[in-house]
Design a protein around this motif. Structure first.
Motif, PDB file in Angstrom:
ATOM      1  N   ARG A  71       0.467  -1.179  -0.089  1.00 26.51           N
ATOM      2  CA  ARG A  71      -0.390  -0.300   0.015  1.00 26.51           C
ATOM      3  C   ARG A  71       0.724   1.399   0.034  1.00 26.51           C
ATOM      4  N   PRO A  72       1.892   1.452   0.883  1.00 20.49           N
ATOM      5  CA  PRO A  72       2.409   2.570   0.991  1.00 20.49           C
ATOM      6  C   PRO A  72       3.313   2.351  -0.594  1.00 20.49           C
ATOM      7  N   LEU A  73       3.589   1.880  -1.006  1.00 26.54           N
ATOM      8  CA  LEU A  73       4.592   2.027  -2.356  1.00 26.54           C
ATOM      9  C   LEU A  73       3.633   2.448  -3.441  1.00 26.54           C
ATOM     10  N   ILE A  74       2.332   1.967  -3.209  1.00 31.00           N
ATOM     11  CA  ILE A  74       1.423   1.907  -4.517  1.00 31.00           C
ATOM     12  C   ILE A  74       1.187   3.862  -4.216  1.00 31.00           C
ATOM     13  N   GLU A  75       0.965   4.059  -2.762  1.00 34.74           N
ATOM     14  CA  GLU A  75       0.165   5.793  -2.176  1.00 34.74           C
ATOM     15  C   GLU A  75       1.260   6.601  -3.324  1.00 34.74           C
ATOM     16  N   ARG A  76       3.370   6.314  -2.966  1.00 35.41           N
ATOM     17  CA  ARG A  76       3.946   7.129  -3.744  1.00 35.41           C
ATOM     18  C   ARG A  76       4.223   6.860  -4.882  1.00 35.41           C
ATOM     19  N   LEU A  77       3.517   6.423  -5.842  1.00 33.63           N
ATOM     20  CA  LEU A  77       3.674   6.245  -7.447  1.00 33.63           C
ATOM     21  C   LEU A  77       2.660   7.525  -8.012  1.00 33.63           C
ATOM     22  N   PRO A  78       3.449   7.401  -8.900  1.00 24.50           N
ATOM     23  CA  PRO A  78       3.258   9.518  -9.874  1.00 24.50           C
ATOM     24  C   PRO A  78       1.506   8.402  -9.891  1.00 24.50           C
ATOM     25  N   GLU A  79       0.446   9.903 -10.119  1.00 22.84           N
ATOM     26  CA  GLU A  79      -0.848   9.226  -9.742  1.00 22.84           C
ATOM     27  C   GLU A  79      -1.624   8.537 -11.071  1.00 22.84           C
ATOM     28  N   ARG A  80      -0.947   8.901 -12.274  1.00 23.75           N
ATOM     29  CA  ARG A  80      -0.802   8.571 -13.317  1.00 23.75           C
ATOM     30  C   ARG A  80      -0.214   7.339 -13.338  1.00 23.75           C
ATOM     31  N   GLU A  81       0.267   6.292 -13.117  1.00 19.57           N
ATOM     32  CA  GLU A  81       1.251   5.093 -12.815  1.00 19.57           C
ATOM     33  C   GLU A  81      -0.044   4.359 -11.893  1.00 19.57           C
ATOM     34  N   ALA A  91       5.767  -1.941 -16.898  1.00 17.94           N
ATOM     35  CA  ALA A  91       6.275  -1.998 -16.792  1.00 17.94           C
ATOM     36  C   ALA A  91       7.587  -1.587 -15.395  1.00 17.94           C
ATOM     37  N   ARG A  92       7.522  -0.291 -15.642  1.00 15.80           N
ATOM     38  CA  ARG A  92       8.343   0.556 -14.529  1.00 15.80           C
ATOM     39  C   ARG A  92       7.606   0.254 -13.384  1.00 15.80           C
ATOM     40  N   THR A  93       6.512   0.760 -13.416  1.00 16.29           N
ATOM     41  CA  THR A  93       5.507   0.277 -11.773  1.00 16.29           C
ATOM     42  C   THR A  93       6.101  -1.056 -11.290  1.00 16.29           C
ATOM     43  N   LEU A  94       5.569  -2.044 -12.127  1.00 19.42           N
ATOM     44  CA  LEU A  94       5.990  -2.987 -11.644  1.00 19.42           C
ATOM     45  C   LEU A  94       6.961  -3.612 -11.156  1.00 19.42           C
ATOM     46  N   GLU A  95       8.048  -3.078 -11.693  1.00 21.91           N
ATOM     47  CA  GLU A  95       9.483  -2.926 -10.782  1.00 21.91           C
ATOM     48  C   GLU A  95       9.505  -2.156  -9.908  1.00 21.91           C
ATOM     49  N   THR A  96       9.279  -1.000  -9.579  1.00 23.77           N
ATOM     50  CA  THR A  96       9.621  -0.361  -8.628  1.00 23.77           C
ATOM     51  C   THR A  96       9.030  -1.293  -7.491  1.00 23.77           C
ATOM     52  N   LEU A  97       7.357  -1.504  -7.593  1.00 19.69           N
ATOM     53  CA  LEU A  97       6.572  -2.478  -6.643  1.00 19.69           C
ATOM     54  C   LEU A  97       7.325  -3.459  -6.036  1.00 19.69           C
ATOM     55  N   ARG A  98       8.504  -4.115  -7.212  1.00 21.43           N
ATOM     56  CA  ARG A  98       9.019  -5.292  -6.913  1.00 21.43           C
ATOM     57  C   ARG A  98      10.076  -5.192  -5.835  1.00 21.43           C
ATOM     58  N   GLN A  99      10.723  -3.818  -6.099  1.00 25.71           N
ATOM     59  CA  GLN A  99      12.348  -3.462  -5.807  1.00 25.71           C
ATOM     60  C   GLN A  99      12.044  -3.315  -4.371  1.00 25.71           C
ATOM     61  N   GLY A 100      10.517  -2.388  -4.247  1.00 24.74           N
ATOM     62  CA  GLY A 100      10.284  -1.548  -2.993  1.00 24.74           C
ATOM     63  C   GLY A 100       9.809  -3.153  -2.031  1.00 24.74           C
ATOM     64  N   MET A 101       8.949  -4.417  -2.692  1.00 30.53           N
ATOM     65  CA  MET A 101       8.263  -4.948  -1.429  1.00 30.53           C
ATOM     66  C   MET A 101      10.266  -5.527  -0.894  1.00 30.53           C
ATOM     67  N   LEU A 102      10.525  -6.070  -2.626  1.00 27.98           N
ATOM     68  CA  LEU A 102      11.787  -6.615  -2.059  1.00 27.98           C
ATOM     69  C   LEU A 102      12.593  -5.821   0.008  1.00 27.98           C
ATOM     70  N   GLY A 103      13.079  -4.168  -0.779  1.00 24.37           N
ATOM     71  CA  GLY A 103      13.068  -3.434   0.109  1.00 24.37           C
ATOM     72  C   GLY A 103      12.710  -3.873   1.520  1.00 24.37           C
ATOM     73  N   ASP A 104      11.922  -3.713   1.913  1.00 24.01           N
ATOM     74  CA  ASP A 104      10.888  -4.184   2.199  1.00 24.01           C
ATOM     75  C   ASP A 104      10.829  -4.952   3.694  1.00 24.01           C
ATOM     76  N   GLU A 105      11.720  -6.673   3.046  1.00 18.75           N
ATOM     77  CA  GLU A 105      11.927  -7.591   4.067  1.00 18.75           C
ATOM     78  C   GLU A 105      12.836  -7.342   5.176  1.00 18.75           C
ATOM     79  N   PRO A 106      12.676  -7.969   5.842  1.00 22.50           N
ATOM     80  CA  PRO A 106      13.846  -8.474   6.745  1.00 22.50           C
ATOM     81  C   PRO A 106      15.605  -8.008   6.943  1.00 22.50           C
TER      82      PRO A 106
END
Lengths: 268, 141
Positions: free
Chosen positions: A209-219, A252-267
């Motif tokens: 959720r926070p990752l999606i909220e941080r996306l630019p509106e159009r993305e 493609a860019r958005t999915l990559e951003t989300l994947r990277q964000g999720m990875l960074g999130d892990e302990p």
């Protein structure tokens, strides 16, 4: 750049909100290079004119380059303008700064548009395919295939493949995008807030959720329309007013951003 | 050139490549090139490309050090099947409730994942698989 010219004239006589800053340029010009007061004035001038940089950045937004990047580039342009402006030349600062800042932003667009060198012929081919694809989508009610594009454009299929592949060399922003009118954000507004409800069923919702909220509106809108409204890329392209290829790149860019964000999130 | 043998038998394209995120563009452009040459519509080409990207990223993040990603595309008349596998110490199947899985199921007509357990010689070794299928879009052609 005729519109730059007219906006300068408009600014000169109207209430710009920057008049109180003008005398500081003369004050700064009188100070020695190493006077500490000079740095202070320079800071005040840059900070005071920041809304100008933001305003210019906003005029170029919704064209595939992140807004923050544009503000940063425009701010750099503004700093250059403050440093180079000579008040004794008789022009006011805005007349000097607006074209300087706009030039900086335009240069950024040009540099960011193709990530590698692509021959002009391929760029043109890619643009032709883009517009043919929009036209055929309208007629067919779905995205065209390469063979349909070839027939429509009177090209060989190999040429169409080449043109489509050239599109992959585009960076985050494309030439067609820079030439098209900026997206109408009002038409996007109605789907705001929707990812929230739609995502509730996903187990990694909390970190997502926070990752999606941080996306630019159009993305964020494109993500919602594709994955929660199940619209095709062509339908999304039509709705937002950009090309299908551009939707594809943004997704493609958005999915990559989300994947990277999720990875960074892990302990770990 | 078009992918697929002339007599309608499925054509296989295989790729073995280091399980590194930096290799994704190569796999992606192979996926796109195959779908393009099979004359899929532009939406389906883009979908397959995104799905392959997502599947490979999912596996790369669970790969053993120096693992190799095994990719294969099977192209038949109206379907492209993509199978990717990786050696991993984890035997956890990618969750079907995750956002990543939702991406895969939205973009393709079929998505499946399973783990093959291969614990030989004391070292646990697992092969995590993801399989996707994209069918040619129906519509007024």
């Amino acid at each position: 750049m005729t519109n730059t010219q007219s906006s300068q004239t408009g600014n000169r006589n109207s209430d710009t909100g920057y008049e109180h800053l003008a005398p500081m340029f003369a004050e700064m010009a009188k100070l020695q290079q190493d006077d500490p007061r000079r740095g202070e004035i320079r800071n005040e001038l840059v900070t005071g004119h920041l809304p100008l940089a933001e305003h210019i950045a906003a005029r170029f937004s919704n064209r595939g380059v992140p807004r923050e990047d544009l503000v940063q580039v425009a701010t750099l342009g503004l700093i250059n303008a403050v440093d180079r402006f000579q008040p004794d030349r008789g022009t006011d600062f805005l007349s000097f700064a607006v074209p300087t800042v706009m030039g900086e932003v335009r240069r950024h667009f040009r540099d960011a548009s193709w990530s590698m060198h692509v021959p002009r012929r391929l760029k043109e081919l890619n643009l032709a395919i883009n517009s043919a694809s929009a036209e055929l989508s309208q007629r067919l009610g779905r995205a065209p295939t390469p063979s349909e594009l070839a027939k429509h454009l009177n090209l060989s299929q190999e040429q169409v493949y080449e043109g489509l592949e050239a599109g992959n060399a585009y960076h985050s922003m494309s030439l067609d995008e820079a030439l098209s009118p900026s997206a109408d954000s009002d038409s996007l507004g109605e789907t705001l807030g929707e990812p929230d409800q739609a995502l509730a069923g996903v187990e990694d919702y909390e970190s997502l959720r926070p990752l999606i909220e941080r996306l630019p509106e159009r993305e964020r809108q494109i993500l919602t329309l594709r994955f929660f409204r199940h619209m095709t890329q062509t339908q999304i392209a039509e709705r937002i007013g950009i090309s299908q290829m551009h939707v594809s790149r943004l997704l493609a860019r958005t999915l990559e951003t989300l994947r990277q964000g999720m990875l960074g999130d892990e302990p770990d | 050139m078009s992918v697929g043998s002339g007599d309608g038998r499925p054509e296989e394209v295989e790729l073995k490549i280091g399980a590194e995120l930096t290799n994704l563009p190569i796999i992606r452009s192979l996926a796109s090139s195959i779908a393009m040459r099979a004359d899929y519509d532009l939406d389906s080409i883009a979908d397959l490309k995104l799905a392959v990207d997502e599947a490979c990223s999912t596996l790369i993040t669970r790969a053993d050090v120096n693992a190799t990603l095994h990719c294969s595309f099977t192209v038949s008349k109206d379907e492209i099947r993509f199978l990717v596998k990786i050696r991993s110490t984890s035997d956890v199947v990618p969750s079907s409730d995750s956002f990543g899985w939702r991406v895969l199921t939205t973009l393709t007509d079929h998505a499946n994942s399973w783990v093959e357990r291969n614990g030989q010689g004391g070292q646990p070794e697992h092969l995590v698989h993801i399989e996707l299928a994209k069918r040619r879009a129906e519509g007024p052609a």
